[in-house]
Each structure stands twice: as C-alpha cells, then as structure tokens.
Design an enzyme around this catalytic site. Structure first.
Site, PDB file in Angstrom:
ATOM      1  CG  ASN A 133      41.993  27.788  40.314  1.00 27.44           C
ATOM      2  OD1 ASN A 133      42.998  27.141  40.592  1.00 27.44           O
ATOM      3  ND2 ASN A 133      42.031  28.800  39.467  1.00 27.44           N
ATOM      4  N   GLY A 166      49.200  29.534  43.147  1.00 27.37           N
ATOM      5  CA  GLY A 166      48.346  29.727  44.306  1.00 27.37           C
ATOM      6  C   GLY A 166      48.382  31.160  44.790  1.00 27.37           C
ATOM      7  CB  SER A 167      47.342  32.632  47.986  1.00 24.71           C
ATOM      8  OG  SER A 167      48.189  32.098  48.991  1.00 24.71           O
ATOM      9  CB  THR A 196      50.825  30.093  49.741  1.00 23.35           C
ATOM     10  OG1 THR A 196      49.589  30.016  50.448  1.00 23.35           O
ATOM     11  CG2 THR A 196      51.523  28.742  49.798  1.00 23.35           C
ATOM     12  CB  ALA A 197      54.006  32.981  46.494  1.00 26.31           C
ATOM     13  CD  GLU A 221      49.207  31.895  37.717  1.00 31.23           C
ATOM     14  OE1 GLU A 221      48.840  33.045  38.077  1.00 31.23           O
ATOM     15  OE2 GLU A 221      48.463  30.911  37.740  1.00 31.23           O
ATOM     16  CB  CYS A 261      44.681  33.209  38.668  1.00 31.26           C
ATOM     17  SG  CYS A 261      45.276  32.382  37.173  1.00 31.26           S
ATOM     18  CD  GLU A 272      53.460  28.307  34.996  1.00 31.55           C
ATOM     19  OE1 GLU A 272      53.591  27.274  35.685  1.00 31.55           O
ATOM     20  OE2 GLU A 272      52.417  28.985  34.979  1.00 31.55           O
TER      21      GLU A 272
END
Length: 487
Positions: A155, A231-232, A235-236, A253, A287, A468
């Site tokens: 994105n 990401g999603s 996936t995490a 994140e 996000c 972060e």
C-alpha cells in the site's frame, strides 16, 4: 504468464549486484489492468544467497561508528530526493495511487525516513549506575543483532520499506528485504542508488517474490534472528508459527478497523474534510484509514448530509491525473474482495448512500479495465456486521449514530483490532478520558495522520506486536547487555 513484450524486468539485488532470476511473476498496472512489469519469483535459493551476502557484510558494517553510518544514510536520502519525481511517477504507476499522493506523501516520507534515523542514531544514550558499597559500576551497551529480515506491504511501498531499512542499518545490522510482489519497482530503483550513497555491498539486499515462497524462506532462515513485518494479521500468524522454533525477535505492524468518534461539539468545518481524507486517501488502502464513523445522534443527520456531499466531490480518476483525489485499487482480486463487502452490507439490509452500485463509474477509455471503485458510504448497519468487524482496506466507510460516551467507547473497542482511532470534540476533559479508554495504539484528536517519529507507533490486540519509532526501533534492532566493573 503474459506474452513477452517490452516489459520492465526487475532483478534481485544481492551482494551489491543485480542478479537475474529463473522464474518471474507478471505485475499489472492497476489503472489499466494490463501487465507492464515482470518481477522475480524468488525461492529459497535467492534468499540463501542474500542472507549469505548480508552475513558476510555484517562484521565490517557493524564496526562502523554511528557517525559513519549516519553520513551514508543522509547521502542516500539526498540521492533519493534528487530523483523524487522519477520515483513518484513509478510509485503511482505501480501501486495505482494518485501521482499527487506519491509526490507529496510516499516519496518525501521515504526520504525523511533515512534522514530521521541518520539523526536519531547519534542521540541514543545508555544506562549507568553505581554500587559504592561493593565498589562496582554497572552500565549497558547496545550492539546490532545481525541479519534483519524485512517484509513490507504493497500500500505504501517505498515509504514502509525505508521505514524498516533505515533503522535497521543505522543500528549496524545488515538486511534482506522482501517487498510485496505487487509493488516492487521503487525498491528496485532505490538499489541503483546504493553504491553511489556509499552503502557497502551486502548491507542492503532486496529479494523479490511471493510471500508463500520467498517470504517463507526468509522467515525460516536460521541466520536471520529478527523479522520486521507489515501486513495482514493472517500472514503475521503464519510468521509467528514459522519463527517460533528459533525464538526469533518479531516486530509486527498489522491491520486495523479504526473508529472516528464525532461528538456533538465537533467543529464540522474541520472534521468533515479531514474525515473524508482519513476514509478515502490512497483508496482507503492505509492501515490507519478510518473505516467506522460513530456520530453523536444529535448531529448525525447534519453530519451525514455534509459528509456525503464532501465525499461526492472526492474525485476518482486515473493515477496520472494531478486533479484526482483517489486512484485505482491494487489488483482485480482486491477490488472484487472490497466490492463483496458492499454486497454483503446490502444483503444485511444496510443502505448504500453513495458510491459502489449507487452512482455511475465513468473513467477514460484507457482506464476502463482498471481497478477503480467509487468512495462508498454505508449506513443502517449493525456493529456485528462483517463490514464493521473486518478490515476492508478499501474506499468503504460505515457511518452510524451513538448516544453516550460510555456507549461509543464500548462499541469502538468491540473489534479484534486496536491500531488507531480519531476523536472529534472541543471538550478537553472528554478527549483525555476517551483517549485513555480506547484500545488503540494511536489516538488522534481533531486531526488525522500527524506523526511524530520519535514516539511509538503500533497497535494493540490483533493490530500488532511491538512498536516502531526512534527509541522503539533502536531497541528492536539492537541487543542490550549489562557490563559490571568492580574497582
């Protein structure tokens, strides 16, 4: 695979050199739906080569002083800035975002990421304490961890890739980065600047490819002790599973379902244009985008009327159109997914006030097959609906009324995510109360997306793990040890 034409063909960047790949993936121009680029479909072979290069470069790079590394980061920032328009054009074409957004947000922020961490690395301090009774002094030192595995999303491609690379190498690590296979061009372009900036071979390695193949290999590699991923949430979860065996350090994140809470004393002249932007900027593919709007019932009708009017002025157009407010979605598959949410809302009895299925979509002929969708407003929807619970990641916003402060806090917190929230009110006491009670890592009041990079960034619940920012990124990308000296 598309027929061979004059496509842009990318190559991996390993050990300071561009390296061709055996297999490639077609990459589409979101504004036309046509293939225009071929991206390496890398495997464990390419990941292994990149990790070997990064591991080999680590002793020399980590031994450089923060001042030396800072100078190189600043030089890279200068070079990137000198090519700003070229990068902006490429980012807009590759991702589908408007040229204006790429020119004013993505690339300037990418430049600033390097400058910010080039500065912050010079100002960290360590701890020291004395035990006079025992004649001892204790102090801490921080050292880089090693090879950092960095996985960035589609994105905000270069923006979020440099948000990871800059703190990692500033702290003395070397990196193997895997951008999204959907948006790889600006990462490849940046590699052309590394040697001129003075980045030694092997310090930054970029491997392109799919998450299921290249990403999996990077996460599972025994010589990569830490992974930073944006990401999603799905996936995490896979990353956590694959890295658990080796007890890797993780920074995740993830997604959000971010509420905007608009109290009856809100300044609508400021609130409405800002909330339109927070809902639909970058096609809603941020996000931090607002996806649920709670409006106090006493002003609900007035707000909705003005919000719809402002949304209809939010111009959908070709990404290259400098007057467009919104461009194309990232892919056909993603566009269809977003549109399905609107259909589900309709099936549940909700009202589509404007946008998808309500208003005509009129695009230039060359963009008729592009992945475009009008900004869409949904009302009359229940909190339990998937449109109110799941991250849509597109130009779809739900607007619902509320009555009391306690009620809206409970409803805003009633999702699995907790990334960001926005409060609109002139009541300072209320702002502090509500901000404290919201389960969100970031809370904006009477504004949106104003970021102070020194402070922590990240989410609660299913929106992430870790933070972060200047201090948080430094601590993530370094190991701390305590040294005791008896005198």
């Amino acid at each position: 695979m598309a027929d061979q034409k004059n496509f842009l063909v990318l190559e991996n960047f390993i050990a300071g050199k561009f390296v061709p790949c055996t297999d490639y993936i077609d990459s589409y121009d979101p504004s036309t739906g046509e293939v225009y680029c071929r991206v390496p479909d890398s495997s464990s072979q390419e990941i292994n080569a990149a990790v070997t290069a990064a591991k080999g470069a680590f002793p020399s790079w980590s031994s450089k002083s923060p001042q030396e590394r800072s100078q190189i980061l600043n030089k890279l920032a200068d070079l990137l800035e000198s090519h700003l328009e070229e990068f902006a054009q490429a980012e807009s074409k590759d991702q589908g975002k408007t040229i204006t957004f790429a020119r004013t947000v993505d690339i300037p922020r990418s430049v600033y990421n390097f400058r910010f961490f080039a500065s912050s690395i010079l100002h960290h301090t360590t701890e020291c304490t004395q035990m006079d009774l025992l004649g001892c002094m204790h102090y801490t030192v921080r050292t880089p961890v090693g090879v950092a595995g960095l996985i960035s999303p589609w994105n905000l491609p270069l923006y979020l890739l440099t948000w990871k690379i800059a703190p990692a190498i500033a702290a003395g690590n070397t990196v193997v980065a895997k951008p999204s296979e959907l948006t790889s061009v600006t990462a490849w372009m940046m590699c052309k600047l590394l040697a001129e900036a003075g980045v030694p071979a092997g310090v930054i390695n970029i491997v392109f490819g799919r998450g299921q193949q290249a990403g999996e290999a990077l996460v599972a590699h025994a010589d990569v002790p830490l992974i930073s991923f944006t990401g999603s949430t799905v996936t995490a979860q896979r990353i956590i599973e694959r890295s658990a065996v080796q007890c890797k350090r993780l920074s995740l994140e993830l997604g959000g379902k971010n509420p905007a809470i608009i109290f009856d004393d809100a300044d609508l002249l400021e609130c409405i244009p800002c909330t339109v932007r927070s809902s639909f900027a970058n096609q809603g593919e941020i996000c931090l985008s607002t996806s649920r709007i709670y409006v106090q019932r006493t002003i609900y009708d007035d707000f909705l009327k003005k919000f719809v009017e402002a949304t209809k002025k939010w111009k959908l157009g070709a990404p290259s159109d400098p007057t467009a407010s919104m461009g194309a979605l990232i892919s056909k598959e993603h566009m269809e997914k977003v549109k399905k949410y609107v259909k589900k809302a309709q099936a549940e009895g909700a009202t589509i006030v404007c946008g998808e299925g309500k208003d005509p979509l009129d695009m230039p002929h060359k963009n008729r097959n592009g992945y475009f969708m009008l900004p869409t407003i949904i009302t009359g929807i229940k909190d339990q609906s998937c449109c109110m619970q799941e991250e849509i990641f597109g130009p779809v916003i739900c607007v619902v009324p509320f009555d009391t402060e306690d009620e809206v806090v409970e409803r805003a917190n009633g999702v699995k995510y907790g990334l960001a929230a926005t409060i609109w009110s002139k009541d300072v006491g209320r702002v502090h109360r509500v901000a404290k009670r919201l389960q969100s890592g970031l809370v904006w009041t009477n504004c949106w997306l104003i970021r102070e990079l020194n402070l922590p960034f990240g989410g609660m619940k299913a929106s992430g793990l870790g933070r972060e920012g200047a201090k948080d990124s430094y601590e993530f990308f370094t190991e701390v040890k305590t040294v005791t000296i008896k005198h």
